[in-house]
Design a protein around this motif. Sequence first.
Motif, PDB file in Angstrom:
ATOM      1  N   ALA A   1       2.608 -16.245   8.954  1.00 41.41           N
ATOM      2  CA  ALA A   1       1.817 -16.105   7.682  1.00 41.41           C
ATOM      3  C   ALA A   1       0.596 -15.479   7.551  1.00 41.41           C
ATOM      4  N   GLY A   2       0.302 -14.663   6.693  1.00 42.23           N
ATOM      5  CA  GLY A   2      -1.051 -14.050   6.550  1.00 42.23           C
ATOM      6  C   GLY A   2      -1.206 -13.438   5.119  1.00 42.23           C
ATOM      7  N   LYS A   3      -2.353 -12.851   5.071  1.00 43.77           N
ATOM      8  CA  LYS A   3      -2.767 -12.284   3.710  1.00 43.77           C
ATOM      9  C   LYS A   3      -2.443 -10.792   3.947  1.00 43.77           C
ATOM     10  N   TRP A   4      -1.796  -9.948   3.024  1.00 39.25           N
ATOM     11  CA  TRP A   4      -1.945  -8.566   3.006  1.00 39.25           C
ATOM     12  C   TRP A   4      -2.138  -7.971   1.475  1.00 39.25           C
ATOM     13  N   ALA A   5      -2.501  -6.717   1.506  1.00 38.13           N
ATOM     14  CA  ALA A   5      -2.753  -6.306   0.426  1.00 38.13           C
ATOM     15  C   ALA A   5      -1.558  -5.303   0.167  1.00 38.13           C
ATOM     16  N   CYS A   6      -1.016  -5.454  -0.952  1.00 31.75           N
ATOM     17  CA  CYS A   6       0.334  -4.835  -1.425  1.00 31.75           C
ATOM     18  C   CYS A   6       0.111  -3.904  -2.516  1.00 31.75           C
ATOM     19  N   VAL A   7       0.802  -2.995  -2.550  1.00 33.10           N
ATOM     20  CA  VAL A   7       1.141  -1.889  -3.623  1.00 33.10           C
ATOM     21  C   VAL A   7       2.471  -1.769  -3.928  1.00 33.10           C
ATOM     22  N   THR A   8       2.911  -1.794  -5.282  1.00 34.39           N
ATOM     23  CA  THR A   8       4.421  -1.349  -5.393  1.00 34.39           C
ATOM     24  C   THR A   8       4.454  -0.088  -6.149  1.00 34.39           C
ATOM     25  N   MET A   9       5.119   0.836  -5.775  1.00 27.31           N
ATOM     26  CA  MET A   9       5.473   1.982  -6.431  1.00 27.31           C
ATOM     27  C   MET A   9       6.948   2.619  -6.594  1.00 27.31           C
ATOM     28  N   GLY A  10       7.293   3.267  -7.528  1.00 27.42           N
ATOM     29  CA  GLY A  10       8.869   3.572  -8.050  1.00 27.42           C
ATOM     30  C   GLY A  10       8.726   5.077  -8.194  1.00 27.42           C
ATOM     31  N   GLU A  11       8.210   5.814  -7.422  1.00 26.14           N
ATOM     32  CA  GLU A  11       8.502   7.468  -7.830  1.00 26.14           C
ATOM     33  C   GLU A  11       9.762   7.899  -7.108  1.00 26.14           C
ATOM     34  N   PRO A  12      10.035   9.211  -7.836  1.00 24.84           N
ATOM     35  CA  PRO A  12      11.559   9.618  -7.527  1.00 24.84           C
ATOM     36  C   PRO A  12      11.799   9.594  -6.235  1.00 24.84           C
ATOM     37  N   MET A  13      10.936  10.061  -5.249  1.00 23.76           N
ATOM     38  CA  MET A  13      11.285  10.074  -3.542  1.00 23.76           C
ATOM     39  C   MET A  13      10.569   8.984  -3.047  1.00 23.76           C
ATOM     40  N   TYR A  14      11.014   8.594  -1.882  1.00 21.91           N
ATOM     41  CA  TYR A  14      10.662   7.503  -0.936  1.00 21.91           C
ATOM     42  C   TYR A  14       9.471   8.215  -0.266  1.00 21.91           C
ATOM     43  N   GLU A  15       9.174   9.206  -0.043  1.00 21.83           N
ATOM     44  CA  GLU A  15       7.790   9.744   0.469  1.00 21.83           C
ATOM     45  C   GLU A  15       6.731   9.633  -0.534  1.00 21.83           C
ATOM     46  N   GLN A  16       7.213   9.838  -1.744  1.00 19.17           N
ATOM     47  CA  GLN A  16       6.022   9.951  -2.757  1.00 19.17           C
ATOM     48  C   GLN A  16       5.611   8.607  -3.070  1.00 19.17           C
ATOM     49  N   SER A  17       6.614   7.519  -3.120  1.00 19.91           N
ATOM     50  CA  SER A  17       5.887   6.211  -3.313  1.00 19.91           C
ATOM     51  C   SER A  17       5.070   5.758  -2.038  1.00 19.91           C
ATOM     52  N   ILE A  18       5.365   5.996  -1.035  1.00 16.81           N
ATOM     53  CA  ILE A  18       4.421   5.615   0.130  1.00 16.81           C
ATOM     54  C   ILE A  18       3.095   6.329   0.272  1.00 16.81           C
ATOM     55  N   SER A  19       3.301   7.513  -0.100  1.00 15.30           N
ATOM     56  CA  SER A  19       2.073   8.355  -0.268  1.00 15.30           C
ATOM     57  C   SER A  19       1.229   7.883  -0.996  1.00 15.30           C
ATOM     58  N   MET A  20       1.672   7.615  -2.428  1.00 18.30           N
ATOM     59  CA  MET A  20       0.878   7.082  -3.534  1.00 18.30           C
ATOM     60  C   MET A  20       0.101   5.698  -3.180  1.00 18.30           C
ATOM     61  N   SER A  21       1.156   4.823  -2.593  1.00 22.73           N
ATOM     62  CA  SER A  21       0.648   3.517  -2.411  1.00 22.73           C
ATOM     63  C   SER A  21      -0.419   3.596  -1.307  1.00 22.73           C
ATOM     64  N   PHE A  22      -0.417   4.358  -0.205  1.00 25.89           N
ATOM     65  CA  PHE A  22      -1.385   4.444   0.746  1.00 25.89           C
ATOM     66  C   PHE A  22      -2.464   4.969   0.221  1.00 25.89           C
ATOM     67  N   MET A  23      -2.452   5.969  -0.446  1.00 24.78           N
ATOM     68  CA  MET A  23      -3.779   6.554  -0.925  1.00 24.78           C
ATOM     69  C   MET A  23      -4.529   5.336  -1.703  1.00 24.78           C
ATOM     70  N   LYS A  24      -3.766   4.557  -2.649  1.00 25.84           N
ATOM     71  CA  LYS A  24      -4.561   3.335  -3.047  1.00 25.84           C
ATOM     72  C   LYS A  24      -5.050   2.735  -1.932  1.00 25.84           C
ATOM     73  N   LEU A  25      -4.400   2.257  -1.107  1.00 23.01           N
ATOM     74  CA  LEU A  25      -4.859   1.265  -0.051  1.00 23.01           C
ATOM     75  C   LEU A  25      -5.848   1.877   0.661  1.00 23.01           C
ATOM     76  N   MET A  26      -5.798   3.098   1.013  1.00 21.87           N
ATOM     77  CA  MET A  26      -6.948   3.733   1.632  1.00 21.87           C
ATOM     78  C   MET A  26      -8.365   3.609   1.065  1.00 21.87           C
ATOM     79  N   ARG A  27      -8.440   3.750  -0.189  1.00 18.98           N
ATOM     80  CA  ARG A  27      -9.643   3.539  -1.009  1.00 18.98           C
ATOM     81  C   ARG A  27     -10.111   1.994  -1.019  1.00 18.98           C
ATOM     82  N   TYR A  28      -9.310   1.278  -0.940  1.00 19.77           N
ATOM     83  CA  TYR A  28      -9.483  -0.017  -0.796  1.00 19.77           C
ATOM     84  C   TYR A  28     -10.010  -0.379   0.645  1.00 19.77           C
TER      85      TYR A  28
END
Length: 213
Positions: free
Chosen positions: A61-88
């Motif tokens: 078990a552990g603590k994770w920072a999580c973002v959920t995205m639902g863009e039209p393409m998988y690559e778009q969703s993970i890119s948008m999410s990781f940009m948010k996580l990078m800022r964090y």
Amino acid sequence: RLFAHWEAVASTHRVSLPRDMAGPIAQMARHRQCREPVPYVSLSQHGKCEEAAYEERQYPAGKWACVTMGEPMYEQSISMSFMKLMRYICKENSVGCHLGMTVPVLNEIHLTKEGTKLEHEVLTAYYLPGEFQQNPPVPMDPNIHITERAPLRVITRVFYGTTTEETILRQISLFWELLGPTDMVLRETYIVASYENPSIPQRRNEIWFICQA
């Protein structure tokens, strides 16, 4: 030059890179050698000629920072999410400093009922480094949620290259062929674990089959 490089990488994912990503990109580049592995215990390895075809692991078990995205393409969703996580990770947190990178970053995906496509919604999760596990810095972005994820038992298989919906579906299919009929893992939810940044063409990834509770 670094920003231009990442702009080109983002364009291959059909994503435009905002100018405010220049700072986080530069910070991540400075700290690229310091990556803390997510802890786990290897339960068993299966393969031929000393090469592991797949591995069974237990993650605590552990603590994770999580973002959920639902863009039209998988690559778009993970890119948008990781940009948010990078800022964090880089500064937009309650302690105002670089938190440190951990690997892998997880992308939790769901197959449609027919099993032929991915659902648009993807959860991207970054494991908080050990020093922040007890007291996670609060994200400034309201879309980032700090979550205590339960212990996880998975069967994993390595693959290399880009991660698109097509390659992921192919890897899931290949893994099922390798495993054969079994009821021990979930059939609609999977995890794609990424170990390297998207600018590396032959980057290391894993497909995780989640064991039934």
